[in-house]
Design a protein around this motif. Structure first.
Motif, PDB file in Angstrom:
ATOM      1  N   VAL A 117       0.853  -1.186   0.000  1.00  0.00           N
ATOM      2  CA  VAL A 117       0.000   0.000   0.000  1.00  0.00           C
ATOM      3  C   VAL A 117       0.891   1.239   0.000  1.00  0.00           C
ATOM      4  CG1 VAL A 117      -1.772   1.291   1.255  1.00  0.00           C
ATOM      5  CG2 VAL A 117      -1.817  -1.216   1.267  1.00  0.00           C
ATOM      6  N   ASP A 118       0.671   2.114  -0.945  1.00  0.00           N
ATOM      7  CA  ASP A 118       1.435   3.360  -1.034  1.00  0.00           C
ATOM      8  C   ASP A 118       1.048   4.266   0.128  1.00  0.00           C
ATOM      9  OD1 ASP A 118       2.778   5.645  -1.729  1.00  0.00           O
ATOM     10  OD2 ASP A 118       1.803   5.917  -3.664  1.00  0.00           O
ATOM     11  N   MET A 119       2.047   4.657   0.939  1.00  0.00           N
ATOM     12  CA  MET A 119       1.780   5.520   2.078  1.00  0.00           C
ATOM     13  C   MET A 119       1.750   6.991   1.686  1.00  0.00           C
ATOM     14  SD  MET A 119       4.114   3.624   5.010  1.00  0.00           S
ATOM     15  CE  MET A 119       3.385   4.563   6.369  1.00  0.00           C
ATOM     16  N   GLY A 120       2.206   7.317   0.467  1.00  0.00           N
ATOM     17  CA  GLY A 120       2.223   8.718   0.047  1.00  0.00           C
ATOM     18  C   GLY A 120       3.253   9.546   0.790  1.00  0.00           C
ATOM     19  N   LEU A 121       4.352   8.893   1.227  1.00  0.00           N
ATOM     20  CA  LEU A 121       5.420   9.574   1.951  1.00  0.00           C
ATOM     21  C   LEU A 121       6.735   9.355   1.208  1.00  0.00           C
ATOM     22  CD1 LEU A 121       4.550   8.337   5.568  1.00  0.00           C
ATOM     23  CD2 LEU A 121       3.971  10.551   4.576  1.00  0.00           C
ATOM     24  N   VAL A 161       5.021  14.723   1.986  1.00  0.00           N
ATOM     25  CA  VAL A 161       3.698  14.105   2.029  1.00  0.00           C
ATOM     26  C   VAL A 161       2.986  14.458   0.739  1.00  0.00           C
ATOM     27  CG1 VAL A 161       1.511  13.953   3.271  1.00  0.00           C
ATOM     28  CG2 VAL A 161       3.635  14.325   4.539  1.00  0.00           C
ATOM     29  N   SER A 162       2.615  13.441  -0.047  1.00  0.00           N
ATOM     30  CA  SER A 162       1.955  13.701  -1.323  1.00  0.00           C
ATOM     31  C   SER A 162       0.580  14.292  -1.087  1.00  0.00           C
ATOM     32  CB  SER A 162       1.847  12.417  -2.146  1.00  0.00           C
ATOM     33  OG  SER A 162       0.942  11.517  -1.540  1.00  0.00           O
ATOM     34  N   GLY A 200      -4.821  16.397   7.468  1.00  0.00           N
ATOM     35  CA  GLY A 200      -3.572  17.094   7.773  1.00  0.00           C
ATOM     36  C   GLY A 200      -2.673  16.422   8.778  1.00  0.00           C
ATOM     37  N   GLN A 201      -3.062  15.247   9.295  1.00  0.00           N
ATOM     38  CA  GLN A 201      -2.252  14.612  10.335  1.00  0.00           C
ATOM     39  C   GLN A 201      -0.954  14.028   9.787  1.00  0.00           C
ATOM     40  OE1 GLN A 201      -5.799  12.462  12.284  1.00  0.00           O
ATOM     41  NE2 GLN A 201      -4.422  12.817  14.002  1.00  0.00           N
ATOM     42  N   LEU A 202      -0.960  13.518   8.557  1.00  0.00           N
ATOM     43  CA  LEU A 202       0.288  13.021   7.974  1.00  0.00           C
ATOM     44  C   LEU A 202       1.299  14.155   7.859  1.00  0.00           C
ATOM     45  CD1 LEU A 202      -0.654  10.501   5.124  1.00  0.00           C
ATOM     46  CD2 LEU A 202       0.126  10.013   7.446  1.00  0.00           C
ATOM     47  N   THR A 203       0.838  15.314   7.421  1.00  0.00           N
ATOM     48  CA  THR A 203       1.727  16.472   7.300  1.00  0.00           C
ATOM     49  C   THR A 203       2.256  16.898   8.665  1.00  0.00           C
ATOM     50  OG1 THR A 203       0.599  17.251   5.310  1.00  0.00           O
ATOM     51  CG2 THR A 203       1.869  18.873   6.546  1.00  0.00           C
ATOM     52  N   ALA A 204       1.391  16.896   9.669  1.00  0.00           N
ATOM     53  CA  ALA A 204       1.804  17.312  11.015  1.00  0.00           C
ATOM     54  C   ALA A 204       2.869  16.380  11.580  1.00  0.00           C
ATOM     55  CB  ALA A 204       0.592  17.348  11.942  1.00  0.00           C
ATOM     56  N   ILE A 205       2.781  15.094  11.284  1.00  0.00           N
ATOM     57  CA  ILE A 205       3.728  14.122  11.831  1.00  0.00           C
ATOM     58  C   ILE A 205       5.045  14.133  11.066  1.00  0.00           C
ATOM     59  CG2 ILE A 205       4.160  11.649  12.188  1.00  0.00           C
ATOM     60  CD1 ILE A 205       1.115  11.331  12.618  1.00  0.00           C
ATOM     61  N   PHE A 206       4.981  14.160   9.730  1.00  0.00           N
ATOM     62  CA  PHE A 206       6.171  13.878   8.928  1.00  0.00           C
ATOM     63  C   PHE A 206       6.850  15.105   8.332  1.00  0.00           C
ATOM     64  CE2 PHE A 206       3.712   9.928   8.881  1.00  0.00           C
ATOM     65  CZ  PHE A 206       4.686   9.034   9.308  1.00  0.00           C
ATOM     66  N   GLN A 256      -7.187  -2.308   0.946  1.00  0.00           N
ATOM     67  CA  GLN A 256      -8.108  -1.218   0.612  1.00  0.00           C
ATOM     68  C   GLN A 256      -8.504  -0.420   1.856  1.00  0.00           C
ATOM     69  OE1 GLN A 256      -8.451  -4.407  -0.361  1.00  0.00           O
ATOM     70  NE2 GLN A 256      -7.948  -4.214  -2.539  1.00  0.00           N
ATOM     71  N   GLN A 257      -8.747  -1.126   2.959  1.00  0.00           N
ATOM     72  CA  GLN A 257      -9.107  -0.435   4.205  1.00  0.00           C
ATOM     73  C   GLN A 257      -7.948   0.419   4.702  1.00  0.00           C
ATOM     74  OE1 GLN A 257     -10.198  -4.122   6.218  1.00  0.00           O
ATOM     75  NE2 GLN A 257     -12.297  -3.357   6.518  1.00  0.00           N
ATOM     76  N   LEU A 258      -6.733  -0.135   4.651  1.00  0.00           N
ATOM     77  CA  LEU A 258      -5.569   0.614   5.113  1.00  0.00           C
ATOM     78  C   LEU A 258      -5.326   1.834   4.235  1.00  0.00           C
ATOM     79  CD1 LEU A 258      -3.226   0.738   7.130  1.00  0.00           C
ATOM     80  CD2 LEU A 258      -1.878  -0.643   5.533  1.00  0.00           C
ATOM     81  N   ALA A 259      -5.467   1.670   2.920  1.00  0.00           N
ATOM     82  CA  ALA A 259      -5.281   2.796   2.004  1.00  0.00           C
ATOM     83  C   ALA A 259      -6.272   3.913   2.302  1.00  0.00           C
ATOM     84  CB  ALA A 259      -5.419   2.324   0.552  1.00  0.00           C
ATOM     85  N   ARG A 260      -7.514   3.549   2.613  1.00  0.00           N
ATOM     86  CA  ARG A 260      -8.520   4.568   2.933  1.00  0.00           C
ATOM     87  C   ARG A 260      -8.158   5.316   4.213  1.00  0.00           C
ATOM     88  NH1 ARG A 260     -12.253   0.716   0.751  1.00  0.00           N
ATOM     89  NH2 ARG A 260     -12.636  -0.198   2.809  1.00  0.00           N
ATOM     90  N   LEU A 261      -7.605   4.620   5.192  1.00  0.00           N
ATOM     91  CA  LEU A 261      -7.199   5.286   6.440  1.00  0.00           C
ATOM     92  C   LEU A 261      -6.069   6.280   6.183  1.00  0.00           C
ATOM     93  CD1 LEU A 261      -7.311   2.381   9.063  1.00  0.00           C
ATOM     94  CD2 LEU A 261      -9.031   4.138   8.610  1.00  0.00           C
ATOM     95  N   PHE A 262      -5.102   5.890   5.359  1.00  0.00           N
ATOM     96  CA  PHE A 262      -4.032   6.825   5.015  1.00  0.00           C
ATOM     97  C   PHE A 262      -4.588   8.063   4.313  1.00  0.00           C
ATOM     98  CE2 PHE A 262      -0.820   3.148   4.939  1.00  0.00           C
ATOM     99  CZ  PHE A 262      -0.311   3.494   6.176  1.00  0.00           C
ATOM    100  N   GLU A 263      -5.552   7.861   3.438  1.00  0.00           N
ATOM    101  CA  GLU A 263      -6.140   8.989   2.730  1.00  0.00           C
ATOM    102  C   GLU A 263      -6.865   9.929   3.692  1.00  0.00           C
ATOM    103  OE1 GLU A 263      -5.786  10.007  -0.585  1.00  0.00           O
ATOM    104  OE2 GLU A 263      -4.178   8.594  -0.134  1.00  0.00           O
ATOM    105  N   GLN A 264      -7.507   9.366   4.699  1.00  0.00           N
ATOM    106  CA  GLN A 264      -8.188  10.210   5.686  1.00  0.00           C
ATOM    107  C   GLN A 264      -7.177  11.013   6.502  1.00  0.00           C
ATOM    108  OE1 GLN A 264     -11.380   8.198   7.975  1.00  0.00           O
ATOM    109  NE2 GLN A 264     -11.364   6.615   6.383  1.00  0.00           N
ATOM    110  N   LEU A 265      -6.061  10.386   6.872  1.00  0.00           N
ATOM    111  CA  LEU A 265      -5.026  11.112   7.612  1.00  0.00           C
ATOM    112  C   LEU A 265      -4.372  12.188   6.738  1.00  0.00           C
ATOM    113  CD1 LEU A 265      -3.192   8.313   9.642  1.00  0.00           C
ATOM    114  CD2 LEU A 265      -4.923   9.924  10.449  1.00  0.00           C
TER     115      LEU A 265
END
Length: 273
Positions: free
Chosen positions: A108-112, A258-259, A245-251, A232-241
């Motif tokens: 699953v692509d994490m977009g990082l 962060v893509s 804005g939480q992925l951006t805040a963390i990384f 698919q479920q994991l990918a959707r969770l990453f998209e929600q984060l």
């Protein structure tokens, strides 16, 4: 009549307790491998507290209640066996080329995006051309890591024989070897350089970081077949984060890109045998 009322009250109490416990019982635990990969996992023995991975798992756990993501400590070489044996369900910040070719998984692509860079001691007259040639230089490497310049061959004997490498289990030690002129070049992630400077301000300006990349990390999350959560479920969770804005805040503070979004989350997942 009193007995009947007692039975009714007892039955209602049991029903309420059962309903209250049901969401917790239905919550599925996803074991995530915690192998040393700073700043993502700082120390395996402290993986519940240290690094970016625990922050990401906290965000995933707060986002929903169907799954509970927990760190299960492992090591760089052992994570393959733990994955195949079902001890861990998920390995994050991975590249399928890092020894996973013969292991069934879904990616699953994490977009990082991060990168591995070369780091040398800053000296007068030394510039980016210093990194053009590695042969003849003393390299400080992390034992067990896969490096692009070595065609991802992580065998210690191969690295020491062909690249004059010193192998350790500490990025800090490798950078200190460079700073004390006991090694010419260390390889670390761009995010780790930022983390090192944050913790060791006394070395500001003393390290020369390459514009040349050893490899670019398009981080993947690898799921084992039969994991509690689907790709698919994991990918959707990453998209929600990503969306909240939480992925951006963390990384982002660690210079991890962060893509803006994965074009098609279902297309970002696949099975490699």
């Amino acid at each position: 009549m009193v007995r009947l009322l007692r039975k009714v009250v007892s039955g209602c109490t049991l029903l309420v307790a059962t309903l209250a416990a049901w969401p917790l019982a239905a919550q599925q635990v996803v074991h995530v491998g915690g192998a040393v990969f700073p700043p993502y996992v700082a120390k395996a023995e402290q993986s519940q507290q240290a690094g970016l991975l625990p922050q990401l798992l906290d965000a995933l756990n707060q986002l929903q209640s169907d799954f509970r993501f927990v760190v299960r400590p492992t090591s760089i070489p052992r994570r393959f066996r733990d994955f195949e044996q079902g001890r861990i369900d998920l390995s994050m910040f991975e590249n399928p080329a890092w020894g996973w070719q013969g292991i069934a998984h879904s990616a699953v692509d994490m977009g990082l995006e991060d990168a591995e860079v070369y780091v040398a001691l800053a000296k007068p007259g030394r510039g980016q051309d210093y990194f053009n040639r590695l042969r003849g230089k003393r390299l400080a490497l992390f034992n067990g890591y896969n490096y692009g310049f070595a065609d991802f061959n992580a065998e210690p004997q191969f690295l020491t024989k062909n690249f004059n490498a010193t192998l350790s289990y500490s990025h800090d030690s490798n950078l200190l070897m460079v700073l004390h002129d006991r090694a010419d070049i260390a390889l670390v992630t761009r995010s780790y350089v930022r983390d090192f400077h944050e913790r060791h301000g006394q070395y500001a300006g003393q390290l020369l970081v390459s514009a040349r990349l050893d490899q670019r990390y398009q981080h993947q999350a690898l799921l084992r077949p039969g994991a509690p959560i689907s790709p698919q479920q994991l990918a959707r969770l990453f998209e929600q984060l990503r969306g909240n804005g939480q992925l951006t805040a963390i990384f982002a503070p660690y210079q991890i890109a962060v893509s803006s979004g994965v074009a098609d989350s279902s297309a970002a997942t696949g099975v490699t045998d």
